[in-house]
Design an enzyme around this catalytic site. Structure first.
Site, PDB file in Angstrom:
ATOM      1  CG  ASN A 158       6.419  37.276 -31.375  1.00 34.22           C
ATOM      2  OD1 ASN A 158       5.289  36.882 -31.108  1.00 34.22           O
ATOM      3  ND2 ASN A 158       6.825  38.514 -31.141  1.00 34.22           N
ATOM      4  CD  GLU A 159      11.805  31.768 -28.824  1.00 30.10           C
ATOM      5  OE1 GLU A 159      12.379  31.781 -29.940  1.00 30.10           O
ATOM      6  OE2 GLU A 159      12.416  31.934 -27.753  1.00 30.10           O
ATOM      7  N   PRO A 160       9.889  30.527 -33.096  1.00 29.88           N
ATOM      8  CG  PRO A 160      11.694  29.332 -33.940  1.00 29.88           C
ATOM      9  CD  PRO A 160      11.274  30.176 -32.777  1.00 29.88           C
TER      10      PRO A 160
END
Ligand code: GLP
Length: 643
Positions: A158-160
């Site tokens: 879950n990236e920025p």
């Protein structure tokens, strides 16, 4: 209730003495859960993570299974994520990772294991992700989810930008995440662009969450997740507010937390000389004044009133810290013969000293302390540069192929025969051909790794030569943990310790320079440091050890902050120029190669900046103005062994 010193922390955070101890605590909690459920005939649902961080937890769980009879028959697992496009048996797939590190060593039923598939057809991904969510629900939901954290603040993948409610889905990997994975995939170009990951919402539904982080590189992101406001641009911060979330971190990952960085702001402190120095250097930086210009009002307005009451007035404190800082500077890192050494970082006698410089890979010594190495040798010390690992994993294929092609060409020119076996050129042809037979991210053959080691050896020799160090002063240990291992799976063994202790015993050094004390303990330099600790423990009874000082240098791309420095070695413009010229020799580590492709900065540039900015930091607090400085922190033998 959080203690006063944790008042800025929005997630309960335990700073454990070491990653191994933290991992044991987490593994013990998991084991207790498994056993409790087994006793009442129930299953337990674990959420599992990959990366180097959870490796010691898996190692401990395997040990508990093998030595203490912990059974995994009632365990159901769901992994966080998988690279999209990788087959299950790809060496970098998370399937492969989990089977190698955990599943194949325990008695978990195969059908109880769930790792998202990286090979679902693009058109079926949405349904597949929904079915993954459903399978978690049907198993009863996640009881205990372990997490690592990426440098972007990601959890799972879950990236920025990931929302709090996000569920299992296909995502695009952040550029920094891909760069961090480049080493594993032997080149950034080989790192997948996408991944399937559980969402932040999926993770938040778990009943218990434990996030682990080791090493200095995670300190900033841990601080932001723990002390910052919840922000979708830092997905780990979204864990705040979960009813049962805890962070387990090691001391180096805790360094940016307020209670560690600025302890005087969060409660009473024991004003040791080191803490006083830290506070005053921080104050000088905060108010942008050199030490000797700091006033009572600066102390009072910045939370240091208590220090004034304790050890003031400001004038005395300023002078004391000014002198301490001044006394860290020396042009004689090996000690200055026949000089009063009462205010010098290194003792005058014995002189010359036997000096052992340990580099975890064959470029670390010169990049980090080339100026000091040059001074030590020039001023008469007997210097040995020892490289613990061969570093061959970090050599790009194209450079190796060029070397082999050159050998093949040489063969045409010269009549070289190697015994009754292959000629040099034929040998080169065979190896060159072998590159075609394996994929880009497959493991190298032993022969290729050997050649890559030679590439790095020669670079290290070329670099040392520029600093006037003879090749017979360099020794390449090629520690077995590195030769047998791969990234994210390095572990120090007795044979590594044997090799290094033998070197220590033969050199009997008066000074050892070493790096890696703050690195992730699973990284190359972190493992090398642990090998060093164990080797020093082994030789601790030897007479020379009492007379040996350990100087720690920070490692490539980093430097000690001012308050930690015990010895600062200034470099003249000419010395810095020679060091940079030496750094040019590390061709295999240059950014045009895949490992550093998107950092856009050469290692020599980083080195140059770091050494110049340390000099600027000294200048800013009121010391003399130097071109560049290399810095060291002393580690006492007791601290080294007690760790
Ligand atoms: C990967 C994984 C994450 C992991 C992160 C950190 O991106 N998808 O789950 O937390 O890397 O990795 P490491 O533990 O190796 O630092």
């Amino acid at each position: 209730m959080a203690r006063e010193e944790e008042q800025f922390e929005r997630i309960p955070t335990k700073i454990c003495p070491s990653s191994d101890e933290a991992a044991k605590t987490v593994a013990a909690e998991i084991a207790t859960l498994i056993r409790e459920r087994a006793e009442s005939g129930k299953n337990v649902v674990l959420g599992l993570a990959t990366g180097s961080t959870p490796v010691p937890v898996y190692r401990e769980l395997v040990r508990l299974h093998k030595e203490e009879g912990l059974s995994f028959r009632n365990v159901i697992t769901f992994n966080l994520d998988e690279y999209f496009g990788l087959n299950d048996d790809h060496p970098e797939s998370y399937h492969h990772f989990m089977w190698e590190r955990l599943f194949k060593h325990v008695d978990i039923p195969k059908d109880n294991v769930h790792v998202p598939s990286g090979t679902v057809d693009r058109s079926a991904v949405y349904e597949y992700c929904q079915s993954y969510e459903q399978a978690i629900e049907e198993a009863g939901g996640l009881d205990y989810q372990i997490l690592g954290i990426g440098r972007t603040g990601h959890i799972g993948f879950n990236e920025p930008g990931s929302t709090r409610d996000s569920l299992t889905r296909l995502v695009t990997l952040d550029a920094l995440t891909r760069l961090d994975a480049a080493r594993d995939f032997l080149g950034e170009a080989n790192v997948p662009l996408y991944a399937i990951t559980m969402g932040v919402g999926t993770i938040l539904k778990a009943r218990k969450l434990v996030l682990m982080a080791w090493g200095q590189s995670k300190a900033g992101v841990v601080r932001d997740a723990v002390e910052g406001v919840p922000d979708e641009n830092l997905p780990a911060s979204l864990l705040q507010g979960h009813p049962d979330v805890r962070f387990f971190i090691d001391p180096t990952a805790s360094e940016e937390l307020i209670r560690i960085r600025l302890p005087w702001l969060v409660g009473p402190v024991d004003w040791t000389p080191r803490l006083i120095r830290k506070a005053i250097l921080w104050l000088s930086d905060t108010v942008k004044k050199p030490i000797l210009k700091l006033q009572e009002s600066d102390y009072n307005e910045n939370g240091l009133g208590e220090l004034l009451i304790d050890s003031g007035p400001a004038y005395d404190l300023n002078i004391k810290v000014f002198n301490q800082t001044q006394h860290t500077i020396t042009g004689w890192p090996g000690g200055k013969p026949n000089a009063d050494d009462s205010n010098r970082p290194e003792r005058a006698k014995p002189f010359p000293k036997r000096v052992l410089v340990l580099g975890s890979e064959p470029h670390e010594d010169i990049l980090c302390m080339g100026g000091t190495v040059h001074r030590l040798a020039n001023q008469g010390s007997e210097v040995t540069l020892a490289y613990l690992t061969s570093g061959n994993l970090a050599v790009p294929d194209n450079l190796t192929k060029q070397t082999l092609a050159l050998m093949a060409e040489l063969e045409e020119e010269m009549d070289f025969k190697k015994g009754d076996g292959l000629s040099l050129g034929q040998f080169a042809e065979v190896i060159l051909k072998s590159f075609e037979d394996v994929g880009d991210s497959d493991q190298d053959s032993d022969a290729v790794r050997r050649i890559k080691s030679f590439v790095r050896r020669n670079e290290a020799r070329d670099a040392a030569k520029i600093l006037k160090i003879d090749r017979d002063q360099q020794t390449f240990l090629d520690l077995p943990f590195y030769e047998k291992g791969r990234y994210r799976n390095f572990f120090p063994a007795d044979e590594d310790v044997d090799t290094l202790s033998a070197l220590l015993e033969s050199v009997k050094p008066h000074q050892v320079y070493v790096s890696g004390g703050l690195a992730d303990p699973g990284s190359v330099s972190g493992v090398c440091y642990r090998v060093f600790q164990r080797a020093m423990k082994r030789v601790s009874g030897e007479g020379w050890v009492k007379d040996c000082r350990i100087w720690s240098y920070r490692g490539v791309g980093q430097e000690w902050p001012l308050n930690e420095i015990d010895m600062a070695v200034p470099l003249s413009p000419g010395e810095l120029a020679s060091k940079i010229e030496a750094s040019f020799q590390y061709r295999s580590q240059r950014s045009q190669f895949p490992f550093r492709a998107s950092s856009h900065r050469e290692i020599w540039q980083e080195t140059d900046d770091i050494n110049r900015s340390t000099a600027e930091a000294y200048d800013a607090v009121g010391m003399a103005e130097y071109e560049a400085i290399e810095a060291f922190k002393e580690i006492s033998i007791a601290a080294l062994q007690g760790a």
